[in-house]
Motif scaffolding. Sequence first.
Motif, PDB file in Angstrom:
ATOM      1  N   GLN A 141       9.100   1.462  -1.919  1.00  0.00           N
ATOM      2  CA  GLN A 141       9.759   1.182  -3.327  1.00  0.00           C
ATOM      3  C   GLN A 141      10.150   1.908  -3.888  1.00  0.00           C
ATOM      4  OE1 GLN A 141       4.965   1.343  -3.714  1.00  0.00           O
ATOM      5  NE2 GLN A 141       4.771  -0.628  -3.669  1.00  0.00           N
ATOM      6  N   GLN A 142      10.862   3.524  -3.961  1.00  0.00           N
ATOM      7  CA  GLN A 142      11.126   3.795  -4.473  1.00  0.00           C
ATOM      8  C   GLN A 142      12.986   3.957  -4.456  1.00  0.00           C
ATOM      9  OE1 GLN A 142       9.929   7.896  -4.356  1.00  0.00           O
ATOM     10  NE2 GLN A 142       7.637   7.656  -6.288  1.00  0.00           N
ATOM     11  N   ASP A 143      13.320   3.902  -2.894  1.00  0.00           N
ATOM     12  CA  ASP A 143      14.206   3.310  -2.534  1.00  0.00           C
ATOM     13  C   ASP A 143      14.530   1.735  -2.633  1.00  0.00           C
ATOM     14  OD1 ASP A 143      14.569   5.868  -2.479  1.00  0.00           O
ATOM     15  OD2 ASP A 143      14.403   5.925  -0.005  1.00  0.00           O
ATOM     16  N   GLY A 144      14.323   0.890  -3.318  1.00  0.00           N
ATOM     17  CA  GLY A 144      14.504  -0.396  -3.216  1.00  0.00           C
ATOM     18  C   GLY A 144      14.051  -1.285  -2.628  1.00  0.00           C
ATOM     19  N   GLU A 145      12.912  -0.823  -1.224  1.00  0.00           N
ATOM     20  CA  GLU A 145      13.158  -1.157   0.344  1.00  0.00           C
ATOM     21  C   GLU A 145      11.689  -2.514   0.482  1.00  0.00           C
ATOM     22  OE1 GLU A 145      13.397   0.811   3.863  1.00  0.00           O
ATOM     23  OE2 GLU A 145      13.350   2.563   2.239  1.00  0.00           O
ATOM     24  N   PHE A 146      10.876  -2.302  -0.389  1.00  0.00           N
ATOM     25  CA  PHE A 146       9.390  -2.045  -0.405  1.00  0.00           C
ATOM     26  C   PHE A 146       9.679  -2.996  -1.914  1.00  0.00           C
ATOM     27  CE2 PHE A 146       8.400   0.761   3.040  1.00  0.00           C
ATOM     28  CZ  PHE A 146       8.800   0.210   3.859  1.00  0.00           C
ATOM     29  N   THR A 147       8.378  -4.347  -1.949  1.00  0.00           N
ATOM     30  CA  THR A 147       7.755  -4.920  -2.795  1.00  0.00           C
ATOM     31  C   THR A 147       6.699  -3.813  -4.020  1.00  0.00           C
ATOM     32  OG1 THR A 147       6.514  -6.552  -3.545  1.00  0.00           O
ATOM     33  CG2 THR A 147       6.133  -5.579  -1.926  1.00  0.00           C
ATOM     34  N   THR A 148       7.270  -4.296  -5.120  1.00  0.00           N
ATOM     35  CA  THR A 148       6.068  -3.449  -5.926  1.00  0.00           C
ATOM     36  C   THR A 148       5.319  -4.513  -6.861  1.00  0.00           C
ATOM     37  OG1 THR A 148       7.977  -3.797  -7.569  1.00  0.00           O
ATOM     38  CG2 THR A 148       8.082  -1.865  -5.837  1.00  0.00           C
ATOM     39  N   LYS A 149       5.506  -6.067  -6.115  1.00  0.00           N
ATOM     40  CA  LYS A 149       3.693  -6.918  -6.916  1.00  0.00           C
ATOM     41  C   LYS A 149       3.106  -6.292  -6.498  1.00  0.00           C
ATOM     42  CE  LYS A 149       6.852 -10.790  -5.946  1.00  0.00           C
ATOM     43  NZ  LYS A 149       6.807 -11.837  -5.218  1.00  0.00           N
ATOM     44  N   GLN A 150       2.333  -5.026  -5.733  1.00  0.00           N
ATOM     45  CA  GLN A 150       1.169  -4.274  -4.888  1.00  0.00           C
ATOM     46  C   GLN A 150       1.057  -3.128  -5.161  1.00  0.00           C
ATOM     47  OE1 GLN A 150       2.622  -6.866  -2.592  1.00  0.00           O
ATOM     48  NE2 GLN A 150       1.173  -9.148  -3.213  1.00  0.00           N
ATOM     49  N   SER A 151       0.745  -2.282  -5.747  1.00  0.00           N
ATOM     50  CA  SER A 151       0.773  -1.224  -5.121  1.00  0.00           C
ATOM     51  C   SER A 151       0.012  -0.722  -4.538  1.00  0.00           C
ATOM     52  CB  SER A 151      -0.868   0.259  -5.911  1.00  0.00           C
ATOM     53  OG  SER A 151      -2.124  -0.225  -5.286  1.00  0.00           O
ATOM     54  N   ALA A 152       1.350   0.585  -4.120  1.00  0.00           N
ATOM     55  CA  ALA A 152       1.556   1.668  -2.829  1.00  0.00           C
ATOM     56  C   ALA A 152       0.271   1.319  -2.153  1.00  0.00           C
ATOM     57  CB  ALA A 152       2.522   2.892  -2.807  1.00  0.00           C
ATOM     58  N   LYS A 153      -1.134   1.731  -2.625  1.00  0.00           N
ATOM     59  CA  LYS A 153      -2.535   2.029  -1.223  1.00  0.00           C
ATOM     60  C   LYS A 153      -2.506   0.191  -1.349  1.00  0.00           C
ATOM     61  CE  LYS A 153      -7.138   3.433  -3.154  1.00  0.00           C
ATOM     62  NZ  LYS A 153      -7.158   4.452  -2.034  1.00  0.00           N
ATOM     63  N   GLU A 154      -2.764  -0.253  -2.181  1.00  0.00           N
ATOM     64  CA  GLU A 154      -2.821  -1.408  -1.615  1.00  0.00           C
ATOM     65  C   GLU A 154      -1.947  -2.197   0.012  1.00  0.00           C
ATOM     66  OE1 GLU A 154      -4.320  -4.064  -5.794  1.00  0.00           O
ATOM     67  OE2 GLU A 154      -2.056  -3.939  -5.210  1.00  0.00           O
ATOM     68  N   LEU A 155      -0.766  -1.702  -0.155  1.00  0.00           N
ATOM     69  CA  LEU A 155      -0.253  -1.971   0.783  1.00  0.00           C
ATOM     70  C   LEU A 155      -0.167  -0.885   1.980  1.00  0.00           C
ATOM     71  CD1 LEU A 155       3.283  -2.843  -1.096  1.00  0.00           C
ATOM     72  CD2 LEU A 155       1.344  -4.646   0.298  1.00  0.00           C
ATOM     73  N   ALA A 156      -0.752   0.121   1.957  1.00  0.00           N
ATOM     74  CA  ALA A 156      -0.615   1.037   2.823  1.00  0.00           C
ATOM     75  C   ALA A 156      -2.454   1.106   3.628  1.00  0.00           C
ATOM     76  CB  ALA A 156      -0.542   1.985   2.224  1.00  0.00           C
ATOM     77  N   GLU A 157      -3.389   0.106   2.474  1.00  0.00           N
ATOM     78  CA  GLU A 157      -4.826  -0.363   2.837  1.00  0.00           C
ATOM     79  C   GLU A 157      -4.239  -1.315   3.639  1.00  0.00           C
ATOM     80  OE1 GLU A 157      -7.031  -1.255  -0.110  1.00  0.00           O
ATOM     81  OE2 GLU A 157      -7.590   0.784  -0.198  1.00  0.00           O
ATOM     82  N   TYR A 158      -3.063  -2.695   3.732  1.00  0.00           N
ATOM     83  CA  TYR A 158      -3.152  -3.821   4.586  1.00  0.00           C
ATOM     84  C   TYR A 158      -2.460  -2.936   5.724  1.00  0.00           C
ATOM     85  CZ  TYR A 158       0.006  -7.141   6.166  1.00  0.00           C
ATOM     86  OH  TYR A 158       0.746  -8.131   6.939  1.00  0.00           O
ATOM     87  N   LEU A 159      -1.859  -2.455   5.708  1.00  0.00           N
ATOM     88  CA  LEU A 159      -1.179  -1.380   7.368  1.00  0.00           C
ATOM     89  C   LEU A 159      -2.259  -0.778   8.246  1.00  0.00           C
ATOM     90  CD1 LEU A 159       2.727  -0.412   6.618  1.00  0.00           C
ATOM     91  CD2 LEU A 159       2.244  -2.863   7.838  1.00  0.00           C
ATOM     92  N   HIS A 160      -2.890   0.098   6.626  1.00  0.00           N
ATOM     93  CA  HIS A 160      -3.428   0.297   8.096  1.00  0.00           C
ATOM     94  C   HIS A 160      -4.443  -0.404   8.630  1.00  0.00           C
ATOM     95  CE1 HIS A 160      -7.607   2.858   8.150  1.00  0.00           C
ATOM     96  NE2 HIS A 160      -6.372   3.220   9.434  1.00  0.00           N
ATOM     97  N   THR A 161      -5.021  -1.282   8.149  1.00  0.00           N
ATOM     98  CA  THR A 161      -5.754  -2.197   8.502  1.00  0.00           C
ATOM     99  C   THR A 161      -5.236  -3.097   9.848  1.00  0.00           C
ATOM    100  OG1 THR A 161      -7.316  -3.145   6.623  1.00  0.00           O
ATOM    101  CG2 THR A 161      -7.933  -4.438   8.310  1.00  0.00           C
ATOM    102  N   VAL A 162      -4.279  -3.341   9.245  1.00  0.00           N
ATOM    103  CA  VAL A 162      -3.059  -4.079  10.781  1.00  0.00           C
ATOM    104  C   VAL A 162      -3.081  -3.085  11.938  1.00  0.00           C
ATOM    105  CG1 VAL A 162      -0.628  -4.429  11.411  1.00  0.00           C
ATOM    106  CG2 VAL A 162      -1.731  -5.806   8.936  1.00  0.00           C
ATOM    107  N   SER A 163      -3.345  -2.103  11.456  1.00  0.00           N
ATOM    108  CA  SER A 163      -2.962  -1.174  12.875  1.00  0.00           C
ATOM    109  C   SER A 163      -3.976  -0.672  13.647  1.00  0.00           C
ATOM    110  CB  SER A 163      -2.320   0.530  12.352  1.00  0.00           C
ATOM    111  OG  SER A 163      -3.628   1.016  11.528  1.00  0.00           O
ATOM    112  N   ILE A 164      -5.293  -0.784  12.935  1.00  0.00           N
ATOM    113  CA  ILE A 164      -6.366  -0.723  13.701  1.00  0.00           C
ATOM    114  C   ILE A 164      -6.613  -2.028  14.562  1.00  0.00           C
ATOM    115  CG2 ILE A 164      -8.674  -1.098  12.943  1.00  0.00           C
ATOM    116  CD1 ILE A 164      -9.102   0.321  11.052  1.00  0.00           C
ATOM    117  N   GLY A 165      -6.127  -2.943  13.608  1.00  0.00           N
ATOM    118  CA  GLY A 165      -6.327  -4.275  14.501  1.00  0.00           C
ATOM    119  C   GLY A 165      -5.608  -3.950  16.265  1.00  0.00           C
ATOM    120  N   ILE A 166      -4.070  -3.694  15.762  1.00  0.00           N
ATOM    121  CA  ILE A 166      -3.329  -3.772  17.053  1.00  0.00           C
ATOM    122  C   ILE A 166      -3.945  -2.562  18.011  1.00  0.00           C
ATOM    123  CG2 ILE A 166      -1.543  -2.348  17.450  1.00  0.00           C
ATOM    124  CD1 ILE A 166       0.139  -3.477  14.999  1.00  0.00           C
ATOM    125  N   ARG A 167      -4.547  -1.415  17.328  1.00  0.00           N
ATOM    126  CA  ARG A 167      -5.294  -0.549  19.003  1.00  0.00           C
ATOM    127  C   ARG A 167      -6.318  -1.403  18.992  1.00  0.00           C
ATOM    128  NH1 ARG A 167      -5.464   4.177  14.504  1.00  0.00           N
ATOM    129  NH2 ARG A 167      -5.310   3.080  13.050  1.00  0.00           N
TER     130      ARG A 167
END
Length: 192
Positions: A141-167
């Motif tokens: 987010q600081q480097d402008g790669e990722f959206t700031t529409k959601q907090s980094a915490k919310e996006l991390a929770e989302y990605l973590h859920t995806v990672s669990i599904g993948i596993r």
Amino acid sequence: MSRSKEFDVNEVLDKAMILFWEQGYEKTSMSDLVTHMGIHRRSLYDTFGDKHSLFLQAITRYMGKVQANLTSEIKPSQTATEALYAIFQFMVTDQEDLPSGCLLVNSVTELAARDAEVNAKSIESFKGTEDMLEQIILWGQQDGEFTTKQSAKELAEYLHTVSIGIRVMGRSSVDKAKLLHIVDVSIDLLKS
């Protein structure tokens, strides 16, 4: 006078970890463990305690190994996007010589609802993974790669859920290309 151990504790703990990972907690008997670990039953009890204590130690060892491996995937020269891809690549493909899926996720689905200690370990591990993902997303987010529409915490929770599904999906015969495509889509959704 106590006898010295005739085995490397971490080596036999790794063997127990692999067996629990392959078979699950309930299906793994003490006889299976003794045979697979290559130690005497008495040595197993003296060193690790009962089956449940051994299982918790195996999970702790697994958590440490995974955290070290994930951390090693992040290089200072990478972008945040590259760091996320490296982590997910590790989750999907870099463990081909190990049992499928994830020992922790497998254990959560098998035991967490009725085993407070396994549940606590899973929450600890999940928090560590989410914290790591949050730091990478903040970097992005600081480097402008990722959206700031959601907090980094919310996006991390989302990605973590995806990672669990993948596993979980990795436990099945789902094609790894499909899992990598899910990773692509998930990371694209973070782009600003």
